[in-house]
Design a protein around this motif. Structure first.
Motif, short mmCIF file in Angstrom:
data_model
loop_
_atom_site.label_atom_id
_atom_site.label_comp_id
_atom_site.label_asym_id
_atom_site.label_seq_id
_atom_site.Cartn_x
_atom_site.Cartn_y
_atom_site.Cartn_z
N TYR A 35 0.85 -1.18 0.00
CA TYR A 35 0.00 0.00 0.00
C TYR A 35 0.89 1.24 0.00
O TYR A 35 1.99 1.24 0.55
CB TYR A 35 -0.89 0.05 1.24
N GLN A 37 0.81 5.42 1.04
CA GLN A 37 0.06 6.38 1.85
C GLN A 37 0.75 7.73 1.81
O GLN A 37 1.93 7.83 2.14
CB GLN A 37 -0.06 5.89 3.29
N GLU A 40 -1.47 12.12 5.98
CA GLU A 40 -2.86 12.38 6.38
C GLU A 40 -3.86 11.89 5.33
O GLU A 40 -4.95 12.45 5.21
CB GLU A 40 -3.05 13.86 6.70
N GLU A 41 -3.49 10.86 4.58
CA GLU A 41 -4.43 10.28 3.65
C GLU A 41 -4.58 8.79 3.93
O GLU A 41 -3.93 8.24 4.81
CB GLU A 41 -3.97 10.52 2.20
N GLY A 42 -5.44 8.14 3.17
CA GLY A 42 -5.72 6.73 3.39
C GLY A 42 -4.70 5.82 2.75
O GLY A 42 -3.69 6.25 2.20
N LEU A 43 -4.98 4.53 2.85
CA LEU A 43 -4.12 3.50 2.27
C LEU A 43 -4.56 3.23 0.83
O LEU A 43 -5.69 2.83 0.60
CB LEU A 43 -4.23 2.20 3.07
N GLN B 38 -4.18 3.38 13.35
CA GLN B 38 -2.86 3.81 12.90
C GLN B 38 -2.46 5.10 13.60
O GLN B 38 -3.17 6.10 13.52
CB GLN B 38 -2.82 4.00 11.39
N THR B 87 -5.81 7.44 13.37
CA THR B 87 -6.63 7.22 12.19
C THR B 87 -7.14 5.78 12.23
O THR B 87 -6.37 4.86 12.51
CB THR B 87 -5.83 7.47 10.90
N PHE B 89 -9.19 2.66 10.25
CA PHE B 89 -9.59 2.12 8.95
C PHE B 89 -10.46 0.89 9.16
O PHE B 89 -10.09 -0.02 9.90
CB PHE B 89 -8.36 1.68 8.14
N PHE B 101 -9.86 -1.74 1.95
CA PHE B 101 -9.89 -0.80 3.07
C PHE B 101 -10.78 0.39 2.79
O PHE B 101 -10.88 0.87 1.65
CB PHE B 101 -8.47 -0.30 3.38
N GLY B 102 -11.42 0.92 3.84
CA GLY B 102 -12.09 2.20 3.76
C GLY B 102 -11.06 3.32 3.72
O GLY B 102 -9.88 3.08 3.99
N PRO B 103 -11.48 4.54 3.43
CA PRO B 103 -10.55 5.66 3.29
C PRO B 103 -10.00 6.20 4.60
O PRO B 103 -9.08 7.03 4.59
CB PRO B 103 -11.38 6.73 2.57
N GLY B 104 -10.54 5.77 5.73
CA GLY B 104 -9.99 6.19 7.02
C GLY B 104 -10.78 7.31 7.67
O GLY B 104 -11.42 8.13 7.01
N ARG B 106 -10.03 10.18 10.77
CA ARG B 106 -9.05 10.77 11.70
C ARG B 106 -9.78 11.19 12.96
O ARG B 106 -10.61 12.10 12.94
CB ARG B 106 -8.36 11.95 11.04
#
Lengths: 114, 111
Positions: A35, A37, A40-43, B38, B87, B89, B101-104, B106
């Motif tokens: 993955y 990243q 401050e963003e997603g996987l 995370q 964060t 997920f 995975f979902g976008p997360g 925060r």
């Protein structure tokens, strides 16, 4: 009982160089995911491999990026001719690939392209 | 890769409050739903997971609620603490493979 080991933890490359990221999965795990990243963003899924096979590479750019998971040794994510936009954290995760088995993540390789 | 939707994108909760994060999926073949936490500079770590034949699973202050008919599941963090700021997920998989995975979300827990 070692978890997923990624090295190096930090990697600095100049534009145009090659970056090789290594991932040793949990012992006995035959499935590896990579993955990417951004801060401050997603996987962002890149590639899913089993031993010696690429199962899904739909998230990996067709050019400059390649991945392998040989019968012996770690999984390698290779980025050729790196550009500044490749700067990110790259995470590897492994699983045995059966049943209720979660992914186990490494602590990532932070690639900086100067 | 099948999509997993997650909301909210960010969440601010007072210490002691309840944090709720929601996820939804489309593919009914998913049979395992883990949540990951995370912290900055670290890889995601498994927090809690559930199978679709169970409607709720609780581990300490963390609870997953699962609604199979609605294809939704949620994470509840009771008595949220500043140390829970991270964060989160949600994820889904099929037979231990094809993780999505979902976008997360925060989460910030204010002292």
């Amino acid at each position: 009982n070692a978890g997923v080991m990624q090295n190096p933890r930090h990697l600095v490359r100049r534009r145009g160089q090659e970056a090789r990221l290594r991932c040793s999965p949990v012992k006995g795990h035959s499935h590896v995911y990579w993955y990417r990243q951004l801060p401050e963003e997603g996987l962002k899924f890149m590639v899913y491999l089993q031993k010696e096979n690429i199962i899904d590479e739909s998230g990996m750019p067709k050019e400059r990026f390649s991945a392998e998971f040989p019968k012996e040794g770690p999984s390698i994510l290779r980025i050729q001719q790196v550009v500044r936009g490749d700067s990110a954290a790259y995470f590897c995760a492994s699983s045995p690939g059966v049943g209720d088995s979660p992914l186990h993540f490494g602590n990532g390789t932070r690639l900086t392209v100067t | 890769q099948q999509q997993v939707k997650q909301s909210p994108q960010s969440l601010i909760v007072q210490k002691g409050g309840i944090s709720i994060i929601n996820c939804a999926y489309e593919n009914t073949a998913f049979d395992y739903f883990p949540w990951y936490q995370q912290f900055p500079g670290k890889g995601p770590a498994l927090l809690i997971a559930i199978r679709p034949d169970v409607s709720e699973k609780k581990e300490g202050r963390f609870t997953i609620s699962f609604n199979k008919s609605a294809k939704q599941f949620s994470l509840h963090i009771m008595d949220s603490q500043p140390g829970d700021s991270a964060t989160y997920f949600c994820a889904a998989s099929m037979r231990g493979q094809n993780f999505v995975f979902g976008p997360g979300t925060r989460l910030s827990v204010l002292p």
